[in-house]
Design a protein around this motif. Structure first.
Motif, PDB file in Angstrom:
ATOM      1  N   THR A   3       0.829  -1.194   0.000  1.00 13.28           N
ATOM      2  CA  THR A   3       0.000   0.000   0.000  1.00 13.28           C
ATOM      3  C   THR A   3       0.874   1.259   0.000  1.00 13.28           C
ATOM      4  N   ILE A   4       0.502   2.210  -0.834  1.00  9.94           N
ATOM      5  CA  ILE A   4       1.218   3.489  -0.889  1.00  9.94           C
ATOM      6  C   ILE A   4       0.259   4.580  -0.425  1.00  9.94           C
ATOM      7  N   SER A   5       0.668   5.320   0.586  1.00 14.47           N
ATOM      8  CA  SER A   5      -0.155   6.394   1.128  1.00 14.47           C
ATOM      9  C   SER A   5       0.635   7.699   1.135  1.00 14.47           C
ATOM     10  N   MET A   6      -0.093   8.800   1.235  1.00 21.26           N
ATOM     11  CA  MET A   6       0.547  10.111   1.301  1.00 21.26           C
ATOM     12  C   MET A   6      -0.238  10.986   2.269  1.00 21.26           C
ATOM     13  N   THR A   7       0.425  12.032   2.754  1.00 21.82           N
ATOM     14  CA  THR A   7      -0.197  12.963   3.694  1.00 21.82           C
ATOM     15  C   THR A   7      -0.863  14.093   2.931  1.00 21.82           C
ATOM     16  N   TYR A   8      -2.023  14.499   3.428  1.00 23.93           N
ATOM     17  CA  TYR A   8      -2.724  15.629   2.836  1.00 23.93           C
ATOM     18  C   TYR A   8      -2.917  16.696   3.908  1.00 23.93           C
ATOM     19  N   LEU A   9      -2.414  17.909   3.636  1.00 26.78           N
ATOM     20  CA  LEU A   9      -2.643  19.061   4.497  1.00 26.78           C
ATOM     21  C   LEU A   9      -3.454  20.087   3.719  1.00 26.78           C
ATOM     22  N   LYS A 320       5.836  19.280  11.758  1.00 26.39           N
ATOM     23  CA  LYS A 320       5.036  19.803  12.867  1.00 26.39           C
ATOM     24  C   LYS A 320       3.657  19.157  12.886  1.00 26.39           C
ATOM     25  N   ALA A 321       3.080  18.946  11.703  1.00 25.51           N
ATOM     26  CA  ALA A 321       1.760  18.317  11.620  1.00 25.51           C
ATOM     27  C   ALA A 321       1.785  16.901  12.180  1.00 25.51           C
ATOM     28  N   GLU A 322       2.858  16.183  11.912  1.00 21.42           N
ATOM     29  CA  GLU A 322       2.965  14.816  12.435  1.00 21.42           C
ATOM     30  C   GLU A 322       3.008  14.819  13.961  1.00 21.42           C
ATOM     31  N   LYS A 323       3.747  15.773  14.537  1.00 20.29           N
ATOM     32  CA  LYS A 323       3.831  15.866  15.998  1.00 20.29           C
ATOM     33  C   LYS A 323       2.490  16.226  16.617  1.00 20.29           C
ATOM     34  N   LEU A 324       1.730  17.084  15.924  1.00 18.91           N
ATOM     35  CA  LEU A 324       0.468  17.574  16.469  1.00 18.91           C
ATOM     36  C   LEU A 324      -0.745  16.721  16.063  1.00 18.91           C
ATOM     37  N   GLY A 325      -0.516  15.740  15.203  1.00 23.26           N
ATOM     38  CA  GLY A 325      -1.625  14.915  14.737  1.00 23.26           C
ATOM     39  C   GLY A 325      -2.575  15.636  13.810  1.00 23.26           C
ATOM     40  N   ILE A 326      -2.030  16.536  12.998  1.00 25.86           N
ATOM     41  CA  ILE A 326      -2.834  17.316  12.062  1.00 25.86           C
ATOM     42  C   ILE A 326      -2.672  16.752  10.648  1.00 25.86           C
ATOM     43  N   GLY A 327      -3.747  16.715   9.875  1.00 24.80           N
ATOM     44  CA  GLY A 327      -3.674  16.247   8.498  1.00 24.80           C
ATOM     45  C   GLY A 327      -4.324  14.896   8.324  1.00 24.80           C
ATOM     46  N   GLN A 328      -4.364  14.468   7.070  1.00 23.44           N
ATOM     47  CA  GLN A 328      -4.994  13.187   6.728  1.00 23.44           C
ATOM     48  C   GLN A 328      -4.006  12.308   5.964  1.00 23.44           C
ATOM     49  N   SER A 329      -4.190  11.011   6.082  1.00 23.06           N
ATOM     50  CA  SER A 329      -3.441  10.071   5.271  1.00 23.06           C
ATOM     51  C   SER A 329      -4.353   9.591   4.152  1.00 23.06           C
ATOM     52  N   LEU A 330      -3.916   9.769   2.910  1.00 24.26           N
ATOM     53  CA  LEU A 330      -4.695   9.355   1.742  1.00 24.26           C
ATOM     54  C   LEU A 330      -4.043   8.157   1.092  1.00 24.26           C
ATOM     55  N   ARG A 331      -4.859   7.180   0.741  1.00 24.89           N
ATOM     56  CA  ARG A 331      -4.325   6.023   0.014  1.00 24.89           C
ATOM     57  C   ARG A 331      -4.158   6.387  -1.444  1.00 24.89           C
ATOM     58  N   TYR A 332      -2.960   6.104  -1.975  1.00 22.17           N
ATOM     59  CA  TYR A 332      -2.657   6.374  -3.378  1.00 22.17           C
ATOM     60  C   TYR A 332      -2.763   5.102  -4.204  1.00 22.17           C
ATOM     61  N   ALA A 333      -2.210   4.027  -3.702  1.00 18.22           N
ATOM     62  CA  ALA A 333      -2.240   2.742  -4.438  1.00 18.22           C
ATOM     63  C   ALA A 333      -2.222   1.591  -3.450  1.00 18.22           C
TER      64      ALA A 333
END
Length: 333
Positions: A3-9, A320-333
């Motif tokens: 699975t390949i995922s990416m972060t979305y801010l 900083k977002a990772e430390k604060l738990g901000i953002g979404q993880s989106l599945r790419y493939a």
């Protein structure tokens, strides 16, 4: 295949990060340091005009920063008349990738990034190139990047006066009110260029013109001034560069690209060349070239915007977002 995922801010995520001035400046300086040490791939921006009947275009910026392990492409729209529709004139999106595999790592709303990193480059230029005792700031333009120019410069210098001007009264008045509120000090709104710029020690021009117009008079520049013109359309008369002891750019490669920018007429006329440019700012940041050497030097800094500044600031935001738990993880493939 794994699975390949990416972060979305998104935009609200960027707001929630509440980046401090110091965090912004430090991140952009990291990008400049990497550029100065040969740790970047930086390609000149490209322009896409989707409709010749519309006053707007897209800028496409591309680069990579080896020490940060990111490659990126940003697309930013610059549409002058969007205010008539109640829309911002500049909106941007940045895609980040693994430079070794090409896999996507993040998608980031880069509208605020564009604004912040532009102001940071202006301020970092002033850090190395302006007189330390600069007391008056004159700023033309009230676009979103203008706010960060003034805010970050005001945090770096002990100004006696901050003056601003832009073409539309409603725009410049709102800009002055916002700055007065956020900076906690009076900001003078002028109704013309001369009252804004003449007598200022640091002169910044971020206007939005539809065609080149020499509105920034050479005689308003005093010996020892630091001048930052970065409007898309040049406002400088051809003799403007004659009074400069040093011209510094953000990237020599961008001097060769496109037909837009403050010094484009001067390059075309042979008054400015890669050989006559003193340095890239990154060379000064890492100590390979000197910055300001005395209070009498009159210095011009032309920056058109670095993809690496976008990437460096986005990298700091993602951390900083990772430390604060901000953002979404989106599945790419």
């Amino acid at each position: 295949m794994s699975t390949i995922s990416m972060t979305y801010l998104n935009g609200p995520d960027i707001d929630a990060l509440d980046m401090t001035d110091e965090e912004i400046l430090n991140a952009v300086e990291v990008g400049l340091d990497a550029q100065g040490r040969g740790g970047c791939v930086l390609e000149p921006r490209m322009h896409l005009v989707p409709d010749s009947n519309v006053d707007g275009h897209f800028n496409v910026l591309r680069g990579s920063i080896k020490p940060l392990d990111y490659a990126g492409v940003k697309i930013v729209g610059d549409f002058v008349d969007n205010y008539k529709r109640g829309l911002p004139s500049e909106m941007a999106m940045l895609t980040l990738f693994d430079p070794r595999t090409g896999m996507p790592k993040a998608i980031v709303d880069a509208t605020a990034i564009t604004e912040m990193r532009t102001g940071a480059l202006t301020a970092l230029g002033a850090k190395h190139l302006a007189r330390k005792d600069s007391r008056i700031l004159g700023h033309i333009g009230a676009r979103a990047t203008s706010y960060w120019n003034v805010r970050l410069l005001a945090g770096m210098f002990d100004f006696d006066e901050i003056r601003v001007h832009s073409r539309r009264p409603e725009s410049r008045n709102a800009f002055g009110e916002r700055l007065t509120r956020d900076l906690g000090r009076e900001v003078i709104v002028t109704d013309n260029w001369e009252d804004c710029l003449k007598g200022a020690d640091i002169q910044v021009e971020a206007s939005r013109l539809s065609e080149p117009t020499p509105l920034f008079r050479t005689e308003w520049v005093r010996p020892g001034n630091f001048v930052v013109p970065y409007g898309t359309m040049s406002t400088l008369p051809l003799d403007f560069t004659d009074v400069m002891q040093k011209i510094v750019v953000d990237d020599r490669g961008q001097m060769r690209a496109g037909h837009l920018g403050a010094l484009r007429p001067h390059i075309n006329a042979g008054k400015v060349s890669e050989e006559s440019v003193h340095a890239e700012l990154a060379e000064i940041v890492v100590g390979d070239r000197p910055g300001r050497q005395n209070d009498e030097e009159t210095i011009l800094f032309w920056h058109r915007g670095l993809a690496t500044s976008d990437i460096a600031l986005a990298a700091a935001m993602l951390a900083k977002a990772e430390k604060l738990g901000i953002g979404q993880s989106l599945r790419y493939a």
